[in-house]
Scaffold this motif. Structure first.
Motif, short mmCIF file in Angstrom:
data_model
loop_
_atom_site.label_atom_id
_atom_site.label_comp_id
_atom_site.label_asym_id
_atom_site.label_seq_id
_atom_site.Cartn_x
_atom_site.Cartn_y
_atom_site.Cartn_z
N ALA A 1 46.76 41.24 35.11
CA ALA A 1 47.73 41.49 36.17
C ALA A 1 48.19 40.18 36.79
CB ALA A 1 47.12 42.38 37.24
N MET B 1 36.28 39.37 38.97
CA MET B 1 36.69 40.38 37.98
C MET B 1 38.21 40.46 37.92
SD MET B 1 35.91 43.33 36.26
CE MET B 1 36.85 44.44 37.34
N SER B 2 38.73 40.17 36.77
CA SER B 2 40.19 40.17 36.69
C SER B 2 40.72 41.60 36.66
CB SER B 2 40.65 39.39 35.46
OG SER B 2 40.31 40.09 34.30
N LEU B 3 41.93 41.74 37.15
CA LEU B 3 42.62 43.04 37.15
C LEU B 3 43.61 43.03 35.99
CD1 LEU B 3 43.12 45.62 39.03
CD2 LEU B 3 45.11 44.34 39.85
N MET B 4 43.67 44.13 35.25
CA MET B 4 44.60 44.16 34.14
C MET B 4 45.94 44.74 34.59
SD MET B 4 42.85 42.60 32.04
CE MET B 4 43.77 42.56 30.50
N GLY B 5 47.02 44.27 33.96
CA GLY B 5 48.33 44.83 34.23
C GLY B 5 48.38 46.28 33.77
N GLN B 6 49.31 47.04 34.29
CA GLN B 6 49.43 48.44 33.88
C GLN B 6 50.80 48.66 33.23
OE1 GLN B 6 46.92 49.63 37.77
NE2 GLN B 6 47.76 51.41 36.75
N ARG C 1 43.99 40.53 45.20
CA ARG C 1 45.40 40.66 45.57
C ARG C 1 45.70 39.79 46.79
NH1 ARG C 1 42.50 43.91 42.86
NH2 ARG C 1 42.43 45.64 44.32
N GLY D 1 41.76 38.21 40.09
CA GLY D 1 41.98 39.64 40.27
C GLY D 1 42.22 40.04 41.71
N VAL E 1 46.51 38.09 41.97
CA VAL E 1 47.63 39.01 41.82
C VAL E 1 48.54 38.91 43.04
CG1 VAL E 1 48.27 41.40 41.37
CG2 VAL E 1 46.10 40.50 40.49
#
Ligand SMILES: Nc1ncnc2c1ncn2[C@@H]1O[C@H](COP(=O)(O)OP(=O)(O)OP(=O)(O)O)[C@@H](O)[C@H]1O
Ligand SMILES: Nc1ncnc2c1ncn2[C@@H]1O[C@H](COP(=O)(O)OP(=O)(O)OP(=O)(O)O)[C@@H](O)[C@H]1O
Ligand SMILES: [Mg+2]
Ligand SMILES: [Mg+2]
Lengths: 543, 543
Positions: free
Chosen positions: B182, A1-6, B68, B66, B92
């Protein structure tokens, strides 16, 4: 699951270029030599305010988001306001080359379905004549004050630019919308066939502006006074109206005064440091300066592209005038910048002639553009400086399709440029020819650009074009078409002898024809289609 | 109905920075002074190839998009490979400052839920000790070859970086995905409280790289040899690892060798032309050079920011060493660049001292960043160079929220910086203070930066900090804390007299304390929280 930038997601908007310029460099001058004949001075704050008023006026006329607004105008402050007023409000700025044949202008206006046309005073007669052939056009705006408005016209409700703008209060907020929205349309030069429309987005325009101003690209900054000789109807003056706002530099617009003497005086009077234009325009300027023994006092750097810049021209500008030439290659379909020729750090200690050889190439791809060369079967060729193939590109400011054309022009996700090129191990691309202009002699290819570059180095040659002429044995053999410098003398035999040792013997032109003028396209390129037509029955002495 | 552009939509990807560098500047050197003590040389092609192998290794370890990946490392080529290998593959990259208190390191790793940690050899003992407190960490990779691997460790399955990377074949294609994904996380310096996480995207990183390299910003090009003194764990070394790939310049990494002598030697040996770092680091370098009567032979320009750069430092670097200082302001929350101080074209003929006054400010907002100042009620203040207010920003590389913090930090769509500033009509922003550091004397504000700048201009002062001390009548009055230069002498009275005529009388510090050392935060900023704590019972002579 990718993490989105903030991060804040702000769309890349053309209007933000202008508001940035107005806030940070509001007092920096925009100087225009007007069609009316006089000089006009405003600044970035003035341009921003009037562009807002223009946006209000467009809405008052009933124009809507997405509507195309055509311009037929030279480089000047009102044209700049139109760029920003139209695109900034979500409409689409369609710049049209007034030097096209009238039928072509009408065809393009109809293809784009322009709802309004903004036209310079001295181009107005063209629009006046064409109006009946352009049914989509509901409003014609003449870019002048009331005092200069045409007295007679067949167009009902002719509008006056100054009245339109000054009737508004400027109380307007630039809207924010999807950055992929169309911002402008430009048609290709029509060198090889019918013009095709490229539809730029706000995103592609802003990214192109960033990339073009970088130190390894044009390297323009707020320290510069920029004079775009390249017209604002030729691929948005290569993006300079956008890059200039981004950096907040001083701008000088020449209007339609593009002869050598007018340009020279403007460069000097307005202390221009940077310019850009096609090779032909520099011929005039260099001749004027040489004949009158003039030097430039502030002019330091210029971008030359749109056609191959002859090495002899680069050398003259550098050695005789101290002007650094940045040779660039681009296309309408590329917004237009693809490559620029700048030396690498490791080249610092090379002998002068080797540096010149590198700088004569079309240059390195700027970040944001990928290139490759492929052979006839689509096989990717190596970057060895030798293999020549069809040049293909992709990137943030490359078109994915033409306006209103269903068929995708892409090949495997890449845009085929129609140019034939080599790329060396350092990434320098060199155009050998347009694929349509290559001279095919007995199955071997001869680069017309190479032949022209040699001829242009001869002191008696003002301009030269190499084209394919029919040959019964070899199919095609090179024919050189030459315009001599005023007062200079040279024979065909002397010119042919001049090639000795400069290119492989078998590539030497079979014949030379002297003409008074070489035909150019509306953007100032050698019109080879026409030349080939003219010389289609030429009998080579070797045939 | 809006019309959409017809341009290729290619996401802005960090991996494309590296592939561009490898293709166009593959042979350009990346030089690293290693933790192992020796010098290491590779190039952009080498970095690209090894980053691909690292990406393969990360996937082989079972890490996913995703996830880190933490780094605790100095500036060096392996750290650079980690940047690109991690972000390029959709994971990330979380850079961690090894100078933080161990508990802070553990807290940050846990907050980010790092799955793996990449650690330099000489930082490894810290990780070894903290491992039990960092349950999310499944893999610890020591950034060295097998021969240097720690002999003893409580961590099971300790991994060796070189083994991991060299086990892969590099047969890996950089993936393409949403540009808002991210790419990296960086925590704020923790100067005013607990560190907070900023989550950068691929898009924000690439746009920041474009903007930062522009001629009016850092103006870095492929001609430069760049030595980032600012650590790669301090807001991604201000983006230099990305901008450097974009432009393809030569990079020199100092490892942990940041004392004046080591830096000086590296600048000279490797012919560095450009650098960047916080003010404290330059104190050491300048002192070393002065004491040994040394000059720089290639070093021409440096960016200084992260704290206010004292005008005296700018002057010394410029006048004594010929190094141009570009004073910059930024924040972790801004990726970090917000403003840089460069002269405008119209300033060219100003007298030297007036130019210096402009260059001492924090500078102009670069395109892509909007600024405003607001008063206590949120009312927007004018850009008159006088009104001081809370500085707020917005732009493509500004955070919209902190990692894992629900509450939006934004005010009306703007990010409140916590800094107090003025902005002049030319757009030059000047920080008067952090709002928490302002000295409030009888309702009036005194800028601690102004007081420090004056002190730093005194020949006997090595470093100075101005803080608020308790005063029974005025609430707060300024107290100056000073470290003298080795061997120099000056009294409190002399220093106080030195303020005469340089600032309004009532702002002069009430007292001076001499100390051996001023405490700094992990990023080299004056630790005012700690200083205020130390001097909370200080009795002013005026009280
Ligand atoms: N520096 C250069 N050297 C050689 N050729 C160049 C250079 N710059 C541009 N060109 C030529 O110009 C072309 C792009 O020109 P433009 O987009 O203005 O329209 P055009 O190709 O001339 O017209 P059309 O596509 O309608 O036939 C390139 O494909 C290339 O052939
Ligand atoms: N050139 C400068 N002049 C003055 N102050 C500066 C300058 N550059 C940066 N700063 C200060 O540094 C701050 C940003 O620093 P950073 O993001 O590294 O974390 P921090 O603010 O020190 O720590 P935290 O936010 O955790 O308290 C700015 O808000 C400003 O106060
Ligand atoms: Mg074309
Ligand atoms: Mg902060």
């Amino acid at each position: 699951m990718s993490l989105m930038g903030q991060m804040m997601h702000m769309p890349l908007m053309i209007s933000s270029l202008l508001t940035h310029a107005a806030r940070h460099n509001g007092d920096v001058e925009i100087v225009s030599k007007r069609v009316e004949g006089d000089m006009h001075r405003t600044n970035w704050a003035g341009i921003e305010q009037r562009s807002r008023k223009l946006a209000q006026a467009l809405e008052r006329l009933g124009l809507k988001t997405g509507d195309r607004v055509g311009t037929l105008a030279w480089n000047g402050y009102r044209h700049l306001e139109t760029y920003y007023g139209v695109s900034g409000s979500g409409m689409v700025c369609h710049t049209i080359n007034p030097r096209l044949f009238p039928q072509q202008v009408a065809w393009i206006v109809n293809d784009a379905e322009d709802k309004a046309i903004f036209v310079d005073l001295n181009i107005f007669p063209l629009v006046d004549k064409l109006a009946p052939m352009m049914p989509s056009v509901k409003h014609v705006v003449v870019m002048c004050g009331r005092e200069h408005m045409p007295k007679e016209s067949s167009i009902p409700n002719l509008l006056c630019y100054e009245e339109l703008v000054e009737a508004e209060d400027g109380n307007y907020q630039w809207p924010t919308f999807d950055e992929n929205t169309a911002a402008s349309i430009c048609y290709t030069s029509g060198t090889t066939g019918n013009p095709k429309g490229a539809v730029y987005s706000h995103r592609s325009t802003v990214l192109h502006a960033y990339a073009s101003a970088m130190p390894d690209a044009m390297s323009v900054s707020s320290q510069d006074t920029v004079l775009p000789v390249v017209p604002m109807f030729h691929v948005n003056a290569w993006g300079l109206p956008y890059a200039s706002a981004m950096i907040g530099c001083r701008l000088v617009f020449p209007g339609h005064h593009l002869d050598g003497a007018s340009l020279y005086n403007l460069f000097e009077q307005e202390k221009v440091t940077f310019s850009a234009g096609v090779p032909t325009i520099w011929l005039g300027l260099i001749n004027h300066a040489k004949q009158n023994n003039l030097k430039f006092s502030t002019f330091k750097r210029t971008v030359i592209g749109g056609s191959a810049c002859p090495p002899a021209m680069i050398k003259t500008l550098q050695d005789d005038f101290g002007v650094e030439v940045i040779h660039a290659w681009g296309m309408t379909e590329l917004s237009p910048l693809g490559t620029l020729s700048r030396l690498k750090a490791k080249h610092a200690d090379l002998p002068k002639d080797q540096k010149e050889a590198i700088l004569a190439k079309q240059g390195k791809g700027i970040y944001g553009i990928d290139m490759r060369i492929v052979d006839g079967d689509g096989k990717v060729l190596p970057w060895d400086g030798k293999a020549a193939g069809d040049l293909e590109v992709r990137g943030h400011w490359v078109i994915s399709s033409y306006f209103k054309m269903d068929k995708s022009p892409l090949h495997d996700g890449w845009f085929p440029t129609g140019d034939v090129a080599t790329i060396d191990p350092d990434g320098y691309m060199q155009i050998t020819d347009r694929s349509k202009d290559v001279i095919k002699s007995g199955g071997e290819w001869i680069s017309s650009i190479d032949l022209e570059n040699v001829a242009m180095a001869h002191p008696a040659v003002h301009e030269a074009a190499a084209i394919a002429a029919f040959h019964p044995k070899w199919d095609e053999r090179p024919l050189l078409v030459v315009v001599k410098k005023p007062g200079a003398e040279v024979t065909a035999a002397e010119l042919i002898a001049f090639y000795d040792g400069k290119i492989p013997k078998w590539q030497t032109p079979d014949d030379v024809v002297f003409v008074d003028e070489i035909p150019h396209t509306a953007t100032g390129k050698i019109y080879k289609l026409k030349l080939r037509e003219t010389f289609k029955d030429h009998k080579l002495p070797t045939a």
